[in-house]
Design an enzyme around this catalytic site. Structure first.
Site, PDB file in Angstrom:
ATOM      1  N   GLY A   1      -9.801  -8.355  -1.032  1.00 28.45           N
ATOM      2  CA  GLY A   1      -9.991  -8.802   0.337  1.00 28.45           C
ATOM      3  C   GLY A   1      -8.657  -9.018   1.038  1.00 28.45           C
ATOM      4  O   GLY A   1      -7.695  -8.300   0.798  1.00 28.45           O
ATOM      5  N   LEU A   2      -8.610 -10.035   1.915  1.00 32.55           N
ATOM      6  CA  LEU A   2      -7.404 -10.357   2.684  1.00 32.55           C
ATOM      7  C   LEU A   2      -6.928  -9.166   3.514  1.00 32.55           C
ATOM      8  O   LEU A   2      -5.731  -8.892   3.614  1.00 32.55           O
ATOM      9  CB  LEU A   2      -6.282 -10.851   1.769  1.00 32.55           C
ATOM     10  CG  LEU A   2      -6.565 -12.133   0.974  1.00 32.55           C
ATOM     11  CD1 LEU A   2      -5.388 -12.465   0.061  1.00 32.55           C
ATOM     12  CD2 LEU A   2      -6.867 -13.295   1.904  1.00 32.55           C
ATOM     13  N   CYS A   3      -7.881  -8.430   4.080  1.00 25.44           N
ATOM     14  CA  CYS A   3      -7.525  -7.302   4.951  1.00 25.44           C
ATOM     15  C   CYS A   3      -8.358  -7.362   6.235  1.00 25.44           C
ATOM     16  O   CYS A   3      -8.882  -6.353   6.701  1.00 25.44           O
ATOM     17  CB  CYS A   3      -7.700  -5.976   4.230  1.00 25.44           C
ATOM     18  SG  CYS A   3      -9.285  -5.748   3.385  1.00 25.44           S
ATOM     19  N   GLY A   4      -8.479  -8.582   6.766  1.00 24.40           N
ATOM     20  CA  GLY A   4      -9.194  -8.746   8.018  1.00 24.40           C
ATOM     21  C   GLY A   4     -10.674  -8.448   7.888  1.00 24.40           C
ATOM     22  O   GLY A   4     -11.304  -8.774   6.874  1.00 24.40           O
TER      23      GLY A   4
END
Length: 284
Positions: free
Chosen positions: A87-90
């Protein structure tokens, strides 16, 4: 005094978060250029082979069509669902999952999923979908050989009649700040529309049928591989932007907390001075 210590702890916590997001932004930036170059470099070949295959399919006039060109009533659909592992990609993962989920809800036939990437796999498991195969941890720089098992499952399932239509769902890289979720039909391959008696400007040896038989499996393999490259480029671009925004937000929060800290410290000092002045006046 307790309020000042609480603000200090919050500042230190946000500073630690800012360092982490800054580091992740730099890592994503270093990976992004390589991923973008790989994705963009494969586009001309992917588009050209699609055009050649479509033209060859339009010339296929034999009674027995190649298995990957055969069209039949749709009783089951396969979706190759390509997402990042992390994750951590908007909103990238949510947008891809929403694209696939919306398409699934519109269908009235069974759907089977070939999940590529952990985030899409988790989504399909939560929604209790039929998962035909799963592939995770392909890495940031997969080779063609790494994606061949995915293509083989798709080809075998279609030629055996297990599924009657195959779609790709992935994030197409448009720019650093824009990644577009795409739903693309992979099989059966749609022949090109040739107006009138127009011929294709190619000469095929030994014959269009022989060339088509060799190219069709390679075409499916290339489309799957290129979709994965596009997805990786989109992931790194989205992560860089998301981490950049997170770092900027953290820095703004640090500034606000520092201002609160200074005000609280001023109030504390002023209170102490008033207490000292009051005590001195009482002594006099």
């Amino acid at each position: 005094m307790a309020n000042i210590r609480l603000i200090q702890r919050r500042i230190k916590g946000v500073q630690s978060t800012s360092k982490i997001t800054r580091a992740m932004e730099m890592i994503a930036t270093s990976k992004m250029r390589r991923a973008q170059d790989a994705g963009l470099a494969g586009r001309p070949y992917s588009e050209k082979i699609w055009q050649v295959i479509a033209d060859l399919a339009a010339l296929e006039t034999g009674e027995t069509l190649h298995p990957l060109l055969q069209r039949r009533p749709v009783n089951k659909i396969a979706i190759v669902h390509i997402t990042p592992d992390r994750g951590l990609c908007g909103g990238l993962n949510s947008n891809i999952n929403r694209k696939a989920g919306g398409f699934i809800l519109e269908q009235n036939v069974p759907i089977t999923i070939v999940a590529v990437g952990r985030k899409g796999l988790d989504f399909m498991r939560r929604t209790a979908r039929d998962i035909r195969a799963e592939y995770v941890r392909l890495g940031d720089r997969p080779e063609m050989m790494d994606t061949l098992p995915i293509s083989r499952v798709v080809i075998d399932d279609y030629t055996s009649g297990f599924v009657d239509k195959v779609y790709l769902v992935y994030a197409q890289f448009v720019s650093t700040i824009l990644q577009k979720p795409v739903l693309q039909q992979l099989l059966p391959i749609e022949p090109a529309v040739l107006p009138g008696m127009q011929n294709v400007d190619y000469i095929y040896e030994p014959s269009p049928e022989a060339v088509l038989g060799e190219l069709l499996p390679r075409f499916v393999e290339m489309q799957v591989y290129h979709a994965i490259l596009e997805s990786i480029a989109s992931e790194q671009s989205a992560r860089m932007v998301a981490m950049k925004n997170a770092t900027e937000n953290a820095n703004e929060l640090i500034q606000d907390l520092t201002l609160m800290y200074n005000k609280a410290r001023q109030e504390s000092i002023t209170t102490e001075l008033l207490d000292i002045a009051g005590g001195a006046a009482a002594v006099v």
